[in-house]
Design a protein around this motif. Structure first.
Motif, short mmCIF file in Angstrom:
data_model
loop_
_atom_site.label_atom_id
_atom_site.label_comp_id
_atom_site.label_asym_id
_atom_site.label_seq_id
_atom_site.Cartn_x
_atom_site.Cartn_y
_atom_site.Cartn_z
N HIS A 94 19.29 -19.37 -21.04
CA HIS A 94 20.04 -19.44 -22.06
C HIS A 94 19.60 -20.58 -23.13
O HIS A 94 19.08 -21.34 -22.84
CB HIS A 94 21.46 -19.60 -21.99
CG HIS A 94 22.07 -18.26 -21.39
ND1 HIS A 94 22.33 -18.39 -19.85
CD2 HIS A 94 22.32 -17.12 -21.42
CE1 HIS A 94 22.61 -17.51 -19.19
NE2 HIS A 94 22.88 -16.68 -20.16
N MET B 115 23.71 -10.04 -23.57
CA MET B 115 24.36 -10.69 -22.67
C MET B 115 25.53 -9.85 -22.19
O MET B 115 25.67 -8.91 -22.96
CB MET B 115 25.16 -12.08 -23.06
CG MET B 115 23.96 -12.99 -23.62
SD MET B 115 24.62 -14.45 -24.50
CE MET B 115 25.54 -15.16 -23.33
N ARG C 204 20.58 -15.66 -25.09
CA ARG C 204 19.37 -15.51 -24.07
C ARG C 204 18.14 -15.78 -24.73
O ARG C 204 17.81 -15.47 -26.16
CB ARG C 204 19.45 -13.95 -23.60
CG ARG C 204 20.41 -13.82 -22.44
CD ARG C 204 20.19 -12.22 -21.77
NE ARG C 204 20.74 -11.97 -20.59
CZ ARG C 204 20.58 -12.55 -19.48
NH1 ARG C 204 19.21 -13.25 -19.28
NH2 ARG C 204 21.35 -12.49 -18.23
#
Length: 603
Positions: A569, A599, A593
């Motif tokens: 991330h 996500m 991400r």
């Protein structure tokens, strides 16, 4: 750095912003400074984390620095609570963390007060206990433990009337790497945090921190305040720890009505220890023994708002946006606590910090057609979910009584705020006296999830009390500008954000483009999630912010501090015109991400 004289840092400028004026206190692990914020032209308290051993292993040092950052953010999550010292920011300067906090002029900590003036009366200790208990409960409901409740961490400051000890605040909230004001801190395998004489027996024997352990520490603190010495105070820290585990507390001699509370909080077995709810009720009875708890109507948070069917999706003007969790968790507090806080000890004025009671100031001028007085101007009572525009006298926000008008769609007229709750009263006098403090409590959780808002209590006028439904309306307004739309659980999934002002911590976002971001549920797929907020410098333009905000969020609100894997991330951000028009320069910080993928709810 540990060998510096107390004033050797005076004149230093930290992070190109904070001018150190003088040392306020400190110990072996750090210093607390009075500093001048050169950007906002105000005074703040600046906590400097200091490592006494320069040769400390780098990995352990890094872990301690990271813990300071993360736990300072936990404390900042309680921003706006009337009994918690506000944490404004956490920053790094020359490789060390500094924590920027609210400065309380004229404050004294309870340890210093006891040393100077001796033990306090049981009723005064009960008042202190109620305030600290309210702060602890607010943290516990968010999963944040204090772990070091003691007299040195309780501040008493002047309130708005000038009463010297009218405000009671808990400091060092959840911060384990901290100045210790000269008291010994004991750590076992980097997990045991606390002060001998105030540490719960289950913690002293290696058990995990729990809310019950904080309550035990509060019991020790109140015992010390009323008796003049701690219940397990011995000749050295090790003996004090042993006494807390093996021995009963000394029988109190001055506690009076406070004795049952002390006995309940100091129970060795955490399962048999007095709960927070029970302690609140007992402490409240000491302060206002004749008061009776009374029911108050809950706000109709489940009803459909008037704008629900006609709201039109807004768009972010060349911005980026961030995510929020679902409906807010409501806090349920014993009615006795509220009744006690409304008692005759001056605590009501201490609770709000920044609330304004709205009412008709001219006796006899209110009518049934003007429920909140002629100055407010409304001819019908407010309803839950109403969006309002506020016209402030002299155009200075939160100064004087604003004239309110409704925005039926909560979008067309760029609303300043929204009615989010009501609190009832038995009389106009009770509404005027207690309404603002109760509204501050009812709106606290929502305000904690937004970047730049304040609470406002709209109190019925004496002659409009019945027309107003015998209720004070609790509003949440933008602190420096409009909110541009509905707030909290009044927002509908799928609606596009008109401005970042309505984005909340833990919102989940569906990013359609750089100009369109929609609120979506967090239990499905989404593109980003809001973690928090930061501010950019006053000299940063909006165009510059759009390129600099990601890096600023990576520094100030790093996703790793919220449990996100840094190899997967990265930090994201959203800006909009609103914060630049108001001059606040607030940026919404998110996590996303690295590969740009979506996500999932589990994340």
């Amino acid at each position: 750095m540990s060998s510096e004289s107390p004033m050797s840092g005076v004149g230093r400028v930290v992070a190109d912003r904070y001018l150190l004026l003088n040392r306020l206190g400190g110990g072996g692990m750090g210093h607390v400074w009075l500093a001048h914020d050169q950007r906002l032209a105000c005074e703040v308290a600046l906590k400097e984390i200091v490592f006494g051993d320069p040769a400390e292993p780098g990995q352990e040092r890094e872990a301690r620095v990271a813990r300071a950052r993360a736990e300072a953010r936990h404390a900042a999550g309680l921003r706006g609570h009337p009994h918690v010292v506000t944490v404004h920011d956490v920053l790094e300067h020359e490789g060390l963390p500094w924590i920027v906090m609210e400065y309380l002029a004229g404050a004294v900590d309870l340890r210093e007060l006891l040393a100077r003036d001796g033990p306090r009366a049981p009723a005064e200790c009960a008042r202190i206990g109620l305030a600290v208990l309210d702060a602890l409960t607010a943290g516990h409901e968010r999963g944040v433990l204090h772990r070091d409740v003691k007299p040195a961490n309780i501040l008493l400051a002047p309130d708005r009337t000038g009463a010297p000890y009218g405000r009671i605040l808990l400091t060092d909230y959840g911060i384990s790497v901290r100045p210790d004001a000269g008291e010994t801190r004991h750590t076992l395998a980097s997990a045991l945090v606390g002060t001998a004489g105030y540490l719960a027996p289950e913690r002293a024997t290696g058990g995990p921190p729990t809310p019950a352990a904080d309550l035990f520490s509060l019991g020790c603190t109140l015992y010390r305040a009323v008796e003049g010495r701690g219940p397990f105070e011995r000749e050295n820290p090790l003996a004090s720890l042993t006494a807390a585990v093996m021995e009963d507390p000394r029988p109190p001699v001055r506690a009076g009505a406070l004795e049952p509370v002390l006995r309940g909080l100091l129970a060795k077995d955490p399962d048999r220890r007095m709960t927070a709810r029970e302690a609140e009720a007992e402490l409240a009875r000491i302060i206002t023994p004749q008061s009776e708890a009374y029911a108050r109507p809950e706000s109709d948070l489940g009803s459909a708002p008037p704008w629900a069917s006609s709201a039109r999706p807004g768009r972010l003007a060349d911005t980026r946006a961030a995510p929020a969790a679902g409906a807010p968790h409501r806090r349920h507090r014993p009615h006795a606590l509220r009744a006690a806080l409304a008692g005759g000890l001056g605590l009501v004025l201490a609770l709000g910090g920044a609330w304004y009671a709205l009412a008709d100031r001219e006796t006899g001028t209110g009518t049934a057609a003007a429920p909140y007085g002629e100055a407010v101007g409304l001819v019908t009572p407010l309803r839950t979910g109403d969006c309002v525009l506020a016209d402030w006298p002299g155009a200075t926000r939160f100064t004087g009584t604003p004239r309110l008008t409704l925005d039926p769609t909560c979008a067309d007229k760029v609303p300043d705020g929204q009615v989010v709750a009501f609190v009832g009263a038995a009389s106009p006098q009770e509404a005027r006296k207690e309404g603002p403090a109760r509204c501050e409590e009812r709106t606290r959780e929502l305000r904690g999830r937004l970047a730049d808002v304040r609470s406002l209590a709209v109190v019925p006028a004496p002659d409009g009390f019945e027309a107003a439904g015998r209720r004070t309306a609790c509003l949440v307004l933008g602190a420096h500008g409009p909110v541009y739309g509905p707030l909290g659980d009044r927002r509908r999934f799928g609606t596009a954000f008109a401005d970042t002002a309505t984005m909340q911590r833990r919102d989940c976002l569906d990013v359609r483009s750089r100009r369109e971001v929609r609120l979506v549920p967090c239990d499905g797929r989404y593109d980003e999630q809001v973690l928090g907020f930061t501010r950019l410098g006053r000299d940063v333009t909006l165009a510059e912010a759009r390129t600099a905000s990601d890096a600023a969020c990576a520094r100030k609100v790093p996703p790793r501090d919220y449990g996100f894997d840094p190899s997967v991330h990265e930090a994201g951000s959203w800006t909009s015109e609103g914060p630049w028009k108001s001059g606040t320069h607030v940026v919404v910080c998110t996590v996303r991400r690295q590969n740009g993928g979506t996500m999932e709810g589990a994340e």
